[in-house]
Design an enzyme around this catalytic site. Structure first.
Site: not given
Lengths: 101, 205
Positions: B102, B105-107
């Site tokens: 991602c 962000c950090s999905c």
């Protein structure tokens, strides 16, 4: 919004920090930030607003902060913007807790 | 290991202050916070994803459904959950290796894999996975031959991915549960391959 969070293809970030046997949370405050965010974004503001809040972090701060520090920034921004807590209350409570320690 | 911008003690104090205010005002319940932390520390994790992978390895019809409509096939196993509402499952083959990132962000599919590791959330992984995936994979000790195509999938807030890794050779006799035990988190993100089981030491000697 074109901000520092849009990282795809950016150069110069160095090697991947691979940590063997990593715990889910490294500290109690990380766990608490996660849990408070989770508990509030289910009831008070949607996840998208939380993402947008962390993306509003000033670029220099964004790039020098750890993951859950950015979550904390977003949490604090949202609870104060939604008038759940005021910035003055947070500062006052921090001072009280610091004195109590 | 956390590299924070401010001293850790300042951050911890700020978090304590916010927590005490939110609790005092009845905005969050301390028991709920404990339940959330316990769930992500102990109940929700890569073992959920491993069940999906193992079932796909032993049940060709399930695998077909999983690759056609990941969201519905995962719901069949009651593993749908927060941050995994819409899922696409991508299959590794001898010709194609899939990698998930991602960049924004950090999905990550929390209900399927738990919370993401620090490396997945790092600026280095988010920036580099899309421009030099082979080099990134080498840092994980994974050398993908040049004739294998690498497909990188960039997650977002609404859509999350899961890699269906290749089933290792020599696992024909294993049960579904034993197969699930071989599947690692990194294999389901694409930064590792599933290794065959260790031979018993008496045979290895």
């Amino acid at each position: 919004m074109n901000g520092p969070h849009d990282m795809g293809g950016m150069h110069g970030m160095g090697p991947i920090p691979i940590e063997p046997d990593e715990p889910v949370f490294h500290t109690e405050w990380e766990a608490k930030v996660f849990a408070m965010s989770f508990a509030t974004f289910c009831h008070f503001f949607p996840v998208d607003e939380t993402r947008h809040a962390s993306e509003r972090m000033p670029p220099g701060d964004y790039l020098s902060s750890a993951y859950y520090e950015r979550w904390l920034y977003a949490l604090e921004l949202l609870i104060t913007e939604h008038n759940l807590v005021t910035p003055a209350e947070i500062e006052q409570r921090m001072a009280e807790l610091a004195q109590g320690e | 290991m956390v590299h924070t911008h401010r001293p850790e003690s300042d951050i911890a104090l700020r978090v304590k202050a916010i927590e005490s205010l939110l609790v005092e005002k009845g905005i969050v319940d301390p028991a709920t916070l404990d339940t959330i932390i316990d769930a992500y520390e102990h109940r929700i994790g890569p073992h959920n994803g491993a069940r999906i992978v193992a079932k796909a390895w032993v049940d060709p019809d399930y695998k077909q459904r999983l690759l056609t409509d990941g969201t519905s096939a995962i719901a069949e196993l009651n593993l749908t959950g927060f941050s995994s509402e819409h899922m696409i499952v991508v299959e590794n083959t001898p010709q194609v290796h899939n990698l998930i990132v991602c960049t924004l962000c950090s999905c990550y599919p929390w209900a399927i894999l738990g919370l993401p590791p620090t490396w997945y959330k790092s600026f280095a992984y988010r920036s580099r996975a899309v421009i030099e995936p082979r080099k990134v994979l080498q840092e994980f000790g994974l050398d993908i031959p040049d004739d294998v195509e690498i497909r990188v999938w960039d997650s977002n807030a609404d859509l999350r991915y899961l890699v269906l890794p290749e089933r290792p050779a020599g696992t024909e006799g294993l049960s579904e549960a034993a197969l699930a035990g071989l599947v690692t988190r990194n294999a389901m993100i694409g930064t590792a391959q599933v290794q065959p089981p260790e031979p018993p030491s008496t045979l290895a000697a």
